[in-house]
Write a protein that holds these residues in place. Structure first.
Motif, PDB file in Angstrom:
ATOM      1  N   THR A 150       0.833  -1.191   0.000  1.00 48.39           N
ATOM      2  CA  THR A 150       0.000   0.000   0.000  1.00 48.39           C
ATOM      3  C   THR A 150       0.874   1.250   0.000  1.00 48.39           C
ATOM      4  O   THR A 150       2.018   1.225   0.451  1.00 48.39           O
ATOM      5  CB  THR A 150      -0.928   0.054   1.233  1.00 48.39           C
ATOM      6  OG1 THR A 150      -0.121   0.235   2.422  1.00 48.39           O
ATOM      7  CG2 THR A 150      -1.764  -1.200   1.366  1.00 48.39           C
ATOM      8  N   LYS A 168      -1.386   4.807  -8.123  1.00 52.78           N
ATOM      9  CA  LYS A 168      -2.838   4.699  -7.942  1.00 52.78           C
ATOM     10  C   LYS A 168      -3.288   3.289  -7.589  1.00 52.78           C
ATOM     11  O   LYS A 168      -4.318   3.105  -6.935  1.00 52.78           O
ATOM     12  CB  LYS A 168      -3.555   5.146  -9.215  1.00 52.78           C
ATOM     13  CG  LYS A 168      -3.244   4.270 -10.436  1.00 52.78           C
ATOM     14  CD  LYS A 168      -3.934   4.792 -11.697  1.00 52.78           C
ATOM     15  CE  LYS A 168      -3.629   3.894 -12.902  1.00 52.78           C
ATOM     16  NZ  LYS A 168      -4.334   4.384 -14.124  1.00 52.78           N
ATOM     17  N   ARG A 171      -3.685   2.479  -3.505  1.00 59.74           N
ATOM     18  CA  ARG A 171      -4.469   3.290  -2.576  1.00 59.74           C
ATOM     19  C   ARG A 171      -5.412   2.391  -1.780  1.00 59.74           C
ATOM     20  O   ARG A 171      -6.180   1.599  -2.355  1.00 59.74           O
ATOM     21  CB  ARG A 171      -5.262   4.360  -3.318  1.00 59.74           C
ATOM     22  CG  ARG A 171      -6.005   5.280  -2.377  1.00 59.74           C
ATOM     23  CD  ARG A 171      -6.498   6.535  -3.054  1.00 59.74           C
ATOM     24  NE  ARG A 171      -7.091   7.432  -2.047  1.00 59.74           N
ATOM     25  CZ  ARG A 171      -7.473   8.675  -2.286  1.00 59.74           C
ATOM     26  NH1 ARG A 171      -7.324   9.186  -3.511  1.00 59.74           N
ATOM     27  NH2 ARG A 171      -7.990   9.414  -1.322  1.00 59.74           N
ATOM     28  N   SER A 194       0.944   3.678   4.812  1.00 61.43           N
ATOM     29  CA  SER A 194       0.370   3.841   3.474  1.00 61.43           C
ATOM     30  C   SER A 194       0.420   5.276   2.956  1.00 61.43           C
ATOM     31  O   SER A 194      -0.514   5.731   2.298  1.00 61.43           O
ATOM     32  CB  SER A 194      -1.079   3.352   3.495  1.00 61.43           C
ATOM     33  OG  SER A 194      -1.174   2.070   4.044  1.00 61.43           O
ATOM     34  N   TRP A 197      -1.737   7.961   2.039  1.00 60.78           N
ATOM     35  CA  TRP A 197      -3.098   7.575   2.412  1.00 60.78           C
ATOM     36  C   TRP A 197      -3.132   6.855   3.759  1.00 60.78           C
ATOM     37  O   TRP A 197      -3.944   5.953   3.976  1.00 60.78           O
ATOM     38  CB  TRP A 197      -3.701   6.685   1.325  1.00 60.78           C
ATOM     39  CG  TRP A 197      -3.659   7.318  -0.030  1.00 60.78           C
ATOM     40  CD1 TRP A 197      -4.317   8.450  -0.433  1.00 60.78           C
ATOM     41  CD2 TRP A 197      -2.931   6.852  -1.178  1.00 60.78           C
ATOM     42  NE1 TRP A 197      -4.041   8.726  -1.743  1.00 60.78           N
ATOM     43  CE2 TRP A 197      -3.187   7.763  -2.237  1.00 60.78           C
ATOM     44  CE3 TRP A 197      -2.086   5.780  -1.414  1.00 60.78           C
ATOM     45  CZ2 TRP A 197      -2.633   7.608  -3.514  1.00 60.78           C
ATOM     46  CZ3 TRP A 197      -1.532   5.627  -2.669  1.00 60.78           C
ATOM     47  CH2 TRP A 197      -1.800   6.534  -3.704  1.00 60.78           C
ATOM     48  N   GLU A 200      -6.486   6.634   5.573  1.00 60.97           N
ATOM     49  CA  GLU A 200      -7.403   5.668   4.974  1.00 60.97           C
ATOM     50  C   GLU A 200      -7.123   4.267   5.499  1.00 60.97           C
ATOM     51  O   GLU A 200      -8.047   3.513   5.838  1.00 60.97           O
ATOM     52  CB  GLU A 200      -7.258   5.666   3.450  1.00 60.97           C
ATOM     53  CG  GLU A 200      -7.781   6.906   2.770  1.00 60.97           C
ATOM     54  CD  GLU A 200      -7.776   6.793   1.251  1.00 60.97           C
ATOM     55  OE1 GLU A 200      -8.087   7.801   0.604  1.00 60.97           O
ATOM     56  OE2 GLU A 200      -7.480   5.699   0.715  1.00 60.97           O
TER      57      GLU A 200
END
Length: 281
Positions: A150, A168, A171, A194, A197, A200
């Motif tokens: 990730t 991309k 994610r 990550s 992100w 997330e």
């Protein structure tokens, strides 16, 4: 045993040079690890000296890169030679479809490998694309964990165009979140903090108890406060030590970990206990 390193790559020519090509050459340069290539005997002696076990991860990215894979037989051979030091995860190329599923079954049932590692960036695929769901169904049926890269990557970092690699694919939302929801009996490990992100990934792990996070590939001194906070509290049973050897050594990682604000009460879980439970050791 001091620790279980959940994220270890073979520091050998077969992985770093033959299967890695320009991609891992650039990654070694990015991490300032110009002398990283060793024999498997040297690598095993290194982990024995540290009193650690390591989970060996390789890859088959042949479809996207044209490079030969590090075979599951190679990884299994290392584990068979050094069973007190290494545990092995399988690597398959998701684009190979039914062949990848059959190879995963063989790697687990015949070779004794204990999980599956995929790298969506280097393999150029979206894990939540349903064409790849037969692989995750196979993992679930075999009762093995799935480890997915990730966030950003040192592979391709610092060169024009990133060697054509696209972030991309790694994610966490929607990719890991979708799989975790659709396969509630599948244990999923999100590899690495990550960034960019990280929030997330934390949200997914808090929301879905079949999701773990390994902390490899970053020095803990660079971890954002929210990651340390969650590892100290809500996620203390689902956070895993990983170094990303040979790109980052376990010695460097643990030295920084001890100064990074993690509560001593959770050290054993992160370094050893959580991995022991996840792997069924």
């Amino acid at each position: 045993m001091r620790a279980i390193d959940m994220h270890v790559h073979p520091g050998t020519r077969e992985y770093l040079v033959d299967a890695g090509g320009k991609y891992l050459s650039d990654a070694l340069h990015y991490f300032h690890r110009h002398d990283a290539v060793v024999s498997i005997e040297e690598m095993a002696a290194y982990y024995r000296r540290l009193d650690m076990m390591g989970v060996l991860l390789a890859w088959d990215a042949e479809t996207h890169t044209g490079l030969p894979p590090v075979t599951n037989d190679y990884v299994a051979g290392i584990v068979q030679k050094y069973p007190d030091v290494f545990i092995g995860f399988a690597g398959v190329d998701p684009w190979k479809g039914a062949l990848a599923v059959r190879e995963l079954e063989r790697a687990v049932k015949a070779l004794g490998l204990r999980g599956l590692k995929c790298h969506p960036i280097i393999q150029a695929f979206y894990p939540n694309d349903r064409k790849f769901y037969p692989l995750w169904e196979c993992c679930e049926g075999l009762k093995i964990p799935l480890l997915l890269h990730t966030g950003t990557t040192g592979v391709g970092a610092g060169v024009p165009g990133g060697n054509g690699l696209k972030l991309k694919y790694a994610r966490p939302i929607p990719c890991i979140d979708d799989i975790a929801a659709d396969f509630p009996n599948l244990t999923i490990i999100g590899a690495h903090p990550s960034w960019p992100w990280q929030e997330e990934m934390l949200a997914i792990a808090v929301h879905k108890t079949n999701v773990y996070i390994d902390l490899s590939g970053w020095s803990p001194k660079y971890f954002p406060p929210s990651l340390v906070q969650h590892a100290n509290s809500l996620l203390q049973d689902r956070v895993l030590f990983g170094s990303d050897y040979p790109f980052l050594t376990p010695e460097r990682w643990i030295a920084d970990f001890e100064k990074a604000g993690f509560k001593p009460a959770v050290w054993e879980k992160i370094l050893f206990g959580n991995a022991k439970r996840l792997l069924g050791l």
